[in-house]
Scaffold this motif. Structure first.
Motif, PDB file in Angstrom:
ATOM      1  N   ILE A  33      61.289 -59.899  54.046  1.00 23.75           N
ATOM      2  CA  ILE A  33      60.038 -59.548  54.733  1.00 23.75           C
ATOM      3  C   ILE A  33      59.976 -58.029  54.846  1.00 23.75           C
ATOM      4  O   ILE A  33      60.934 -57.376  55.218  1.00 23.75           O
ATOM      5  CB  ILE A  33      59.964 -60.230  56.105  1.00 23.75           C
ATOM      6  N   GLY A  34      58.815 -57.484  54.499  1.00 28.51           N
ATOM      7  CA  GLY A  34      58.700 -56.033  54.419  1.00 28.51           C
ATOM      8  C   GLY A  34      59.356 -55.528  53.146  1.00 28.51           C
ATOM      9  O   GLY A  34      59.852 -54.413  53.074  1.00 28.51           O
ATOM     10  N   GLY A  35      59.326 -56.357  52.110  1.00 31.84           N
ATOM     11  CA  GLY A  35      60.055 -56.088  50.879  1.00 31.84           C
ATOM     12  C   GLY A  35      59.551 -54.932  50.050  1.00 31.84           C
ATOM     13  O   GLY A  35      60.205 -54.540  49.082  1.00 31.84           O
ATOM     14  N   THR A  36      58.392 -54.360  50.388  1.00 31.02           N
ATOM     15  CA  THR A  36      57.914 -53.170  49.681  1.00 31.02           C
ATOM     16  C   THR A  36      58.101 -51.923  50.536  1.00 31.02           C
ATOM     17  O   THR A  36      57.732 -50.827  50.121  1.00 31.02           O
ATOM     18  CB  THR A  36      56.428 -53.315  49.290  1.00 31.02           C
ATOM     19  N   GLY A  37      58.671 -52.085  51.726  1.00 27.64           N
ATOM     20  CA  GLY A  37      58.846 -50.966  52.651  1.00 27.64           C
ATOM     21  C   GLY A  37      60.140 -50.207  52.401  1.00 27.64           C
ATOM     22  O   GLY A  37      60.885 -50.474  51.454  1.00 27.64           O
ATOM     23  N   THR A  38      60.418 -49.283  53.299  1.00 27.14           N
ATOM     24  CA  THR A  38      61.553 -48.373  53.157  1.00 27.14           C
ATOM     25  C   THR A  38      62.877 -49.098  52.994  1.00 27.14           C
ATOM     26  O   THR A  38      63.631 -48.825  52.062  1.00 27.14           O
ATOM     27  CB  THR A  38      61.622 -47.434  54.370  1.00 27.14           C
ATOM     28  N   THR A  39      63.191 -50.013  53.889  1.00 23.34           N
ATOM     29  CA  THR A  39      64.477 -50.704  53.786  1.00 23.34           C
ATOM     30  C   THR A  39      64.367 -51.971  52.948  1.00 23.34           C
ATOM     31  O   THR A  39      65.282 -52.291  52.196  1.00 23.34           O
ATOM     32  CB  THR A  39      65.044 -51.059  55.170  1.00 23.34           C
ATOM     33  N   GLY A  40      63.255 -52.671  53.061  1.00 22.92           N
ATOM     34  CA  GLY A  40      63.103 -53.935  52.349  1.00 22.92           C
ATOM     35  C   GLY A  40      63.197 -53.795  50.844  1.00 22.92           C
ATOM     36  O   GLY A  40      63.830 -54.620  50.171  1.00 22.92           O
ATOM     37  N   ARG A  41      62.594 -52.747  50.294  1.00 21.05           N
ATOM     38  CA  ARG A  41      62.664 -52.572  48.834  1.00 21.05           C
ATOM     39  C   ARG A  41      64.086 -52.290  48.380  1.00 21.05           C
ATOM     40  O   ARG A  41      64.509 -52.729  47.310  1.00 21.05           O
ATOM     41  CB  ARG A  41      61.692 -51.513  48.349  1.00 21.05           C
ATOM     42  N   LEU A  42      64.859 -51.573  49.223  1.00 18.19           N
ATOM     43  CA  LEU A  42      66.260 -51.313  48.888  1.00 18.19           C
ATOM     44  C   LEU A  42      67.087 -52.593  48.953  1.00 18.19           C
ATOM     45  O   LEU A  42      67.945 -52.842  48.098  1.00 18.19           O
ATOM     46  CB  LEU A  42      66.845 -50.249  49.818  1.00 18.19           C
ATOM     47  N   VAL A  43      66.822 -53.409  49.979  1.00 17.67           N
ATOM     48  CA  VAL A  43      67.522 -54.693  50.100  1.00 17.67           C
ATOM     49  C   VAL A  43      67.204 -55.571  48.896  1.00 17.67           C
ATOM     50  O   VAL A  43      68.104 -56.155  48.281  1.00 17.67           O
ATOM     51  CB  VAL A  43      67.154 -55.401  51.418  1.00 17.67           C
ATOM     52  N   ALA A  44      65.922 -55.661  48.525  1.00 20.38           N
ATOM     53  CA  ALA A  44      65.521 -56.489  47.379  1.00 20.38           C
ATOM     54  C   ALA A  44      66.179 -55.999  46.096  1.00 20.38           C
ATOM     55  O   ALA A  44      66.651 -56.803  45.283  1.00 20.38           O
ATOM     56  CB  ALA A  44      63.997 -56.501  47.244  1.00 20.38           C
ATOM     57  N   ALA A  45      66.242 -54.682  45.913  1.00 18.88           N
ATOM     58  CA  ALA A  45      66.866 -54.123  44.709  1.00 18.88           C
ATOM     59  C   ALA A  45      68.362 -54.425  44.676  1.00 18.88           C
ATOM     60  O   ALA A  45      68.905 -54.774  43.624  1.00 18.88           O
ATOM     61  CB  ALA A  45      66.629 -52.611  44.644  1.00 18.88           C
ATOM     62  N   LYS A  46      69.034 -54.303  45.822  1.00 15.61           N
ATOM     63  CA  LYS A  46      70.472 -54.599  45.884  1.00 15.61           C
ATOM     64  C   LYS A  46      70.730 -56.083  45.599  1.00 15.61           C
ATOM     65  O   LYS A  46      71.700 -56.437  44.924  1.00 15.61           O
ATOM     66  CB  LYS A  46      71.053 -54.223  47.247  1.00 15.61           C
ATOM     67  N   LEU A  47      69.879 -56.942  46.123  1.00 11.25           N
ATOM     68  CA  LEU A  47      70.031 -58.369  45.870  1.00 11.25           C
ATOM     69  C   LEU A  47      69.870 -58.655  44.372  1.00 11.25           C
ATOM     70  O   LEU A  47      70.667 -59.399  43.788  1.00 11.25           O
ATOM     71  CB  LEU A  47      69.026 -59.176  46.689  1.00 11.25           C
ATOM     72  N   ALA A  48      68.843 -58.066  43.767  1.00  8.98           N
ATOM     73  CA  ALA A  48      68.616 -58.274  42.333  1.00  8.98           C
ATOM     74  C   ALA A  48      69.803 -57.760  41.519  1.00  8.98           C
ATOM     75  O   ALA A  48      70.255 -58.424  40.586  1.00  8.98           O
ATOM     76  CB  ALA A  48      67.327 -57.583  41.900  1.00  8.98           C
ATOM     77  N   ALA A  49      70.321 -56.582  41.887  1.00  8.58           N
ATOM     78  CA  ALA A  49      71.462 -56.006  41.166  1.00  8.58           C
ATOM     79  C   ALA A  49      72.707 -56.887  41.288  1.00  8.58           C
ATOM     80  O   ALA A  49      73.549 -56.912  40.392  1.00  8.58           O
ATOM     81  CB  ALA A  49      71.757 -54.594  41.686  1.00  8.58           C
ATOM     82  N   ALA A  50      72.796 -57.631  42.401  1.00 18.84           N
ATOM     83  CA  ALA A  50      73.934 -58.526  42.617  1.00 18.84           C
ATOM     84  C   ALA A  50      73.692 -59.906  42.016  1.00 18.84           C
ATOM     85  O   ALA A  50      74.514 -60.810  42.184  1.00 18.84           O
ATOM     86  CB  ALA A  50      74.219 -58.651  44.117  1.00 18.84           C
TER      87      ALA A  50
END
Length: 196
Positions: free
Chosen positions: A5-22
């Motif tokens: 949630i908030g996946g395009t925001g400051t922290t959410g986009r980083l979390v989504a990217a880290k999840l994808a990288a993992a």
């Protein structure tokens, strides 16, 4: 799948990217649906079921501008549990104890550190709680939320964040870095006063 949630925001986009990288499947949810995600609005319960479909985990940010988000978030979390979500991570602050608000001297110290690293002045201008509340209200925040945020600054200035924890190492398995090291890494190549 993890709903961010908030996946395009400051922290959410980083979390989504880290999840994808993992190699973890993540669904980006935001107020405006994107090609990679779904529309999600805390105040539009019609967006909740679609966002939660197939989710087993959540990354949450509270509804922006809401001084007391529990009445909005708790029904959603109950729905998420019934939909099969088993783990949730909430972006929060240790300045917020149960039932109390809490940022000021820390900002001044950060300004000094960034000034040192950039070689150009970055200043923190201290204001009292009433002035900060008025500033937030003048920029569109609801009065109760504006007062809440200003109260966080007051609490931090009074020492609410004067402690060291092992949370970063516990969560990430890596030791925490200093803010100075973080800035040095992130600001590498940023124009300095000598470059101007």
């Amino acid at each position: 799948m993890i709903l961010v949630i908030g996946g395009t925001g400051t922290t959410g986009r980083l979390v989504a990217a880290k999840l994808a990288a993992a190699g973890r499947q993540a669904r980006v949810a935001s107020r405006r649906a994107s090609a990679e995600g779904v529309r999600f609005d805390w105040y539009d319960r019609g967006t909740h079921d679609t966002a939660l479909d197939g989710a087993t985990g959540l990354y949450l940010i509270a509804p922006l501008g809401d001084a007391d988000p529990a009445s909005t978030m708790l029904p959603f979390l109950d729905l998420a549990r019934r939909a099969g979500v088993r783990r949730a991570v909430l972006l929060s602050s240790s300045a917020i104890d149960a039932g109390t608000p809490g940022l000021g001297e820390v900002q001044a110290q950060l300004g000094e550190m960034i000034t040192d690293l950039l070689g150009r002045p970055v200043r923190h201008r201290a204001v009292d709680e009433d002035a900060l509340t008025a500033y937030h209200e003048a920029h569109g925040l609801a009065p109760d939320y504006a007062r809440f945020l200003a109260g966080l600054d007051t609490a931090v200035a009074a020492g609410s964040e004067d402690r060291v924890t092992t949370t970063v190492a516990d969560v990430t398995g890596r030791p925490a870095r200093t803010f100075r090291d973080f800035c040095r890494d992130r600001l590498a190549g940023a124009p300095c006063a000598a470059d101007a």
